[in-house]
Design a protein around this motif. Structure first.
Motif, PDB file in Angstrom:
ATOM      1  N   GLN A   1      12.470  18.137  18.303  1.00 51.06           N
ATOM      2  CA  GLN A   1      11.763  18.924  17.294  1.00 51.06           C
ATOM      3  C   GLN A   1      11.012  20.089  17.936  1.00 51.06           C
ATOM      4  N   ILE A   2      10.438  19.853  19.103  1.00 48.66           N
ATOM      5  CA  ILE A   2       9.728  20.945  19.797  1.00 48.66           C
ATOM      6  C   ILE A   2      10.736  22.023  20.195  1.00 48.66           C
ATOM      7  N   GLU A   3      11.947  21.591  20.535  1.00 47.55           N
ATOM      8  CA  GLU A   3      12.988  22.554  20.931  1.00 47.55           C
ATOM      9  C   GLU A   3      13.451  23.433  19.764  1.00 47.55           C
TER      10      GLU A   3
ATOM     11  N   PHE B   1       9.213  27.468  28.392  1.00 50.54           N
ATOM     12  CA  PHE B   1       9.345  28.520  27.378  1.00 50.54           C
ATOM     13  C   PHE B   1      10.372  29.572  27.793  1.00 50.54           C
ATOM     14  N   LYS B   2      10.898  30.270  26.796  1.00 50.18           N
ATOM     15  CA  LYS B   2      11.872  31.342  27.070  1.00 50.18           C
ATOM     16  C   LYS B   2      11.166  32.500  27.777  1.00 50.18           C
ATOM     17  N   PRO B   3      11.890  33.245  28.644  1.00 55.66           N
ATOM     18  CA  PRO B   3      11.263  34.395  29.298  1.00 55.66           C
ATOM     19  C   PRO B   3      10.727  35.349  28.233  1.00 55.66           C
ATOM     20  N   GLY B   4       9.531  35.808  28.457  1.00 54.40           N
ATOM     21  CA  GLY B   4       8.942  36.786  27.534  1.00 54.40           C
ATOM     22  C   GLY B   4       8.403  36.185  26.243  1.00 54.40           C
ATOM     23  N   ALA B   5       8.246  34.885  26.187  1.00 59.90           N
ATOM     24  CA  ALA B   5       7.681  34.263  24.973  1.00 59.90           C
ATOM     25  C   ALA B   5       6.287  34.830  24.713  1.00 59.90           C
ATOM     26  N   PRO B   6       6.033  35.324  23.493  1.00 59.93           N
ATOM     27  CA  PRO B   6       4.732  35.973  23.231  1.00 59.93           C
ATOM     28  C   PRO B   6       3.542  35.044  23.459  1.00 59.93           C
ATOM     29  N   GLU B   7       2.556  35.624  24.103  1.00 60.75           N
ATOM     30  CA  GLU B   7       1.323  34.911  24.477  1.00 60.75           C
ATOM     31  C   GLU B   7       0.706  34.155  23.308  1.00 60.75           C
ATOM     32  N   GLN B   8       0.645  34.852  22.113  1.00 66.74           N
ATOM     33  CA  GLN B   8      -0.031  34.204  20.971  1.00 66.74           C
ATOM     34  C   GLN B   8       0.730  32.974  20.484  1.00 66.74           C
ATOM     35  N   GLU B   9       2.073  32.961  20.665  1.00 73.06           N
ATOM     36  CA  GLU B   9       2.874  31.781  20.270  1.00 73.06           C
ATOM     37  C   GLU B   9       2.536  30.605  21.192  1.00 73.06           C
TER      38      GLU B   9
ATOM     39  N   MET C   1       0.827  26.986  20.139  1.00 77.74           N
ATOM     40  CA  MET C   1       1.383  25.660  20.421  1.00 77.74           C
ATOM     41  C   MET C   1       0.401  24.817  21.241  1.00 77.74           C
ATOM     42  N   LYS C   2      -0.287  25.466  22.175  1.00 74.44           N
ATOM     43  CA  LYS C   2      -1.262  24.746  23.009  1.00 74.44           C
ATOM     44  C   LYS C   2      -2.340  24.118  22.119  1.00 74.44           C
ATOM     45  N   LYS C   3      -2.817  24.910  21.152  1.00 73.64           N
ATOM     46  CA  LYS C   3      -3.867  24.413  20.239  1.00 73.64           C
ATOM     47  C   LYS C   3      -3.345  23.227  19.414  1.00 73.64           C
ATOM     48  N   GLN C   4      -2.102  23.376  18.952  1.00 72.39           N
ATOM     49  CA  GLN C   4      -1.505  22.290  18.137  1.00 72.39           C
ATOM     50  C   GLN C   4      -1.441  20.984  18.931  1.00 72.39           C
ATOM     51  N   LEU C   5      -1.016  21.120  20.201  1.00 70.54           N
ATOM     52  CA  LEU C   5      -0.884  19.920  21.046  1.00 70.54           C
ATOM     53  C   LEU C   5      -2.259  19.327  21.322  1.00 70.54           C
ATOM     54  N   GLU C   6      -3.223  20.201  21.623  1.00 67.68           N
ATOM     55  CA  GLU C   6      -4.581  19.731  21.928  1.00 67.68           C
ATOM     56  C   GLU C   6      -5.207  19.032  20.723  1.00 67.68           C
ATOM     57  N   SER C   7      -4.837  19.493  19.520  1.00 67.11           N
ATOM     58  CA  SER C   7      -5.390  18.852  18.313  1.00 67.11           C
ATOM     59  C   SER C   7      -4.851  17.426  18.163  1.00 67.11           C
ATOM     60  N   LYS C   8      -3.761  17.110  18.885  1.00 66.71           N
ATOM     61  CA  LYS C   8      -3.221  15.737  18.852  1.00 66.71           C
ATOM     62  C   LYS C   8      -3.754  14.895  20.012  1.00 66.71           C
ATOM     63  N   GLY C   9      -4.757  15.451  20.713  1.00 68.89           N
ATOM     64  CA  GLY C   9      -5.370  14.683  21.810  1.00 68.89           C
ATOM     65  C   GLY C   9      -4.615  14.799  23.126  1.00 68.89           C
ATOM     66  N   ILE C  10      -3.724  15.772  23.231  1.00 74.30           N
ATOM     67  CA  ILE C  10      -2.931  15.925  24.464  1.00 74.30           C
ATOM     68  C   ILE C  10      -3.498  17.097  25.269  1.00 74.30           C
ATOM     69  N   SER C  11      -3.716  16.900  26.581  1.00 69.64           N
ATOM     70  CA  SER C  11      -4.151  18.057  27.369  1.00 69.64           C
ATOM     71  C   SER C  11      -2.934  18.782  27.902  1.00 69.64           C
TER      72      SER C  11
ATOM     73  N   ILE D   1       5.397  27.367  31.721  1.00 70.18           N
ATOM     74  CA  ILE D   1       5.701  25.941  31.560  1.00 70.18           C
ATOM     75  C   ILE D   1       4.429  25.210  31.146  1.00 70.18           C
ATOM     76  N   PHE D   2       4.544  24.335  30.146  1.00 67.73           N
ATOM     77  CA  PHE D   2       3.427  23.456  29.766  1.00 67.73           C
ATOM     78  C   PHE D   2       3.703  22.054  30.312  1.00 67.73           C
ATOM     79  N   GLY D   3       2.738  21.495  31.022  1.00 69.23           N
ATOM     80  CA  GLY D   3       2.837  20.077  31.410  1.00 69.23           C
ATOM     81  C   GLY D   3       1.907  19.312  30.478  1.00 69.23           C
ATOM     82  N   LEU D   4       2.438  18.383  29.716  1.00 71.45           N
ATOM     83  CA  LEU D   4       1.604  17.659  28.747  1.00 71.45           C
ATOM     84  C   LEU D   4       1.067  16.373  29.380  1.00 71.45           C
TER      85      LEU D   4
END
Ligand code: PEP
Ligand code: MN
Length: 338
Positions: free
Chosen positions: A52-54, A5-13, A17-27, A38-41
Motif C-alpha cells: 500500500q505504501i508503494e 523514495f524516487k529521485p527528486g521526490a518533492p520535499e513536502q511529500e 508521509m513522515k508526519k503520517q507515520l509519526e502519527s501512528k507512533g513510528i519514528s 530513504i526512510f528507516g522506520l
C-alpha cells in the motif's frame, strides 16, 4: 521497514508521509542521499502494508527488514518451547510420538489401537472425531461421541488425547475434554478458528496447509499466539506438488528451516505425507534423522476395514517394529548433537 523514495521526490511529500507515520507512533530516521531519500522506520510496523505504501507515486520501493511473525520468532525467544501436557512433553529435546487411527469408529476399535500403540512407546493418542473429508459422502466421524471414547482411552492408558477441531463453536467442549487441539491442514488459514484456539490454554497442533509457505505457516501460529496461547506444536504433513505417486510431498526441509526461524516444536506426519503404509517407516526415519520434535502416525488394527485412510495406516505390529527403529535412530541423533 525501509522506504526508498524516487529521485527528486518533492520535499513536502516526504514531510507529509513522515508526519503520517509519526502519527501512528513510528519514528522515522531520514537518510538523504545524493539522488534519493530513504526512510528507516523504527517501531511496530506490523500493521503497515508495504504494498500500500508503494502505491504512493513518490515511493520507489518498500522493504521489510523484520519478519512479520513475532511471538513465533526465535529471534525474540531463543530457547525452544517445550509443550507439556499430562506429564508428556514435545520440543526442546523431548520427542513426541502421537499415534492412533485416522478416525474413531467405535470404543472397541479405539481402545484396541490405543493400548497397542502405548505398548510400543507412543506417548499421545490421536484420532479424528470430527473429520474434514474431501467428499461430503465419506464418513464424517462420530462427533462428540468420538471424543467420549477418547476420554475412556485416556482413562485406561493414561495418555493425553489429541483430536481435530473443525468449528470455532466447539472451542469450549474441546478446551474442557481434549489435551491437544488439532487444527487440520485444510483449516490452517481459518482465522476465526485460529483465534478461538488462541483464547484457551490447551496446546494446539497446527498442521501445515496443503500449499502454505513457511511464512504463512508461522503466521497461522502467530494468530493463535497473538491471542495468548503460546502452546503451539507445528506439523509438517506434506504439501501438494506436481507429483502424483505420493499423496503429498513430504517437505523434510521444513523441519530445520522452521527450527531455525521459530522456537516452536515441529513434528512430522508421515502418514498424510506419503499416503501409503509402506512409506510411513522410511519417512519417519527421515524425520527422526533430521531432528524433528516428534511424529504423528496413523495406526489401525484392521486397515482394510478402516472408515478413513486405511491405505496409509500401519498395523500395530508394523508400528511396533518401526518404533524400535525410531528409538535406535533417536539415540544416534542425540549422540550426534552432543
Ligand atoms: C488428520 O490428521 O487426520 C488429517 C485430516 O490430517 P490433515 O489435516 O493433515 O489432512
Ligand atoms: Mn487421516
Amino acid at each position: 521497514m525501509v522506504i526508498v523514495f524516487k529521485p527528486g521526490a518533492p520535499e513536502q511529500e516526504l514531510e507529509k508521509m513522515k508526519k503520517q507515520l509519526e502519527s501512528k507512533g513510528i519514528s522515522v530516521s531520514v537518510t538523504v542521499g545524493e539522488n534519493q531519500t530513504i526512510f528507516g522506520l523504527i517501531g511496530d510496523t506490523r500493521s503497515l502494508s508495504a504494498g500500500q505504501i508503494e502505491l504512493n507515486n513518490v515511493v520507489e520501493r518498500v522493504m521489510r527488514i523484520q519478519e512479520p511473525y513475532k511471538k513465533a520468532n526465535r529471534s525474540f525467544r531463543p530457547e525452544d518451547t517445550v509443550v507439556e501436557v499430562r506429564g508428556q512433553k514435545i520440543g526442546g529435546g523431548h520427542f513426541g510420538v502421537i499415534a492412533g487411527p485416522c478416525a474413531i469408529e467405535s470404543e472397541e476399535q479405539f481402545l484396541t489401537i490405543a493400548k497397542a500403540v502405548k505398548a510400543s512407546g507412543a506417548n499421545f493418542l490421536r484420532g479424528g472425531a470430527f473429520k474434514p473429508r474431501t467428499s461430503p459422502y465419506s464418513f464424517q466421524g462420530l462427533g462428540k461421541a468420538g471424543i467420549d471414547i477418547m476420554k475412556i482411552a485416556r482413562e485406561e492408558t493414561g495418555l493425553p488425547i489429541i483430536t481435530e477441531m473443525m468449528a470455532p463453536k466447539h472451542i469450549e467442549d474441546f478446551a474442557e475434554d481434549v489435551d491437544i487441539i488439532q487444527i487440520g491442514a485444510r483449516n490452517m488459514q481459518n482465522f476465526d478458528l485460529l483465534k478461538e484456539a488462541g483464547k484457551v490454554k490447551t496446546p494446539v497442533l497446527l498442521k501445515r496447509g496443503l500449499a502454505a509457505t513457511y511464512e504463512e505457516f508461522l503466521m497461522a501460529a502467530e494468530y493463535i499466539m497473538s491471542e495468548g496461547n503460546d502452546n503451539v506444536i507445528l506439523c509438517e504433513r506434506g504439501i501438494r506438488t506436481f507429483e502424483t505417486w505420493t499423496r503429498n510431498t513430504l517437505d523434510i526441509s521444513a523441519v530445520p528451516v522452521i527450527q531455525r526461524k521459530s522456537h516452536l516444536p515441529i513434528v512430522v506426519d508421515p502418514s498424510h505425507a506419503g499416503g501409503i503404509y509402506w512409506l510411513v517407516e522410511p519417512l519417519t526415519k527421515a524425520a527422526v534423522a533430521i531432528g524433528a520434535d516428534g511424529i504423528t502416525v496413523e495406526v489401525h488394527h484392521r486397515p482394510e476395514e478402516a472408515a478413513s485412510d486405511g491405505q496409509q495406516s500401519l498395523i500395530p505390529e508394523s508400528f511396533d517394529k518401526m518404533m524400535k527403529n525410531v528409538m535406535i535412530l533417536r539415540k544416534a541423533v542425540m549422540e550426534m548433537s552432543k
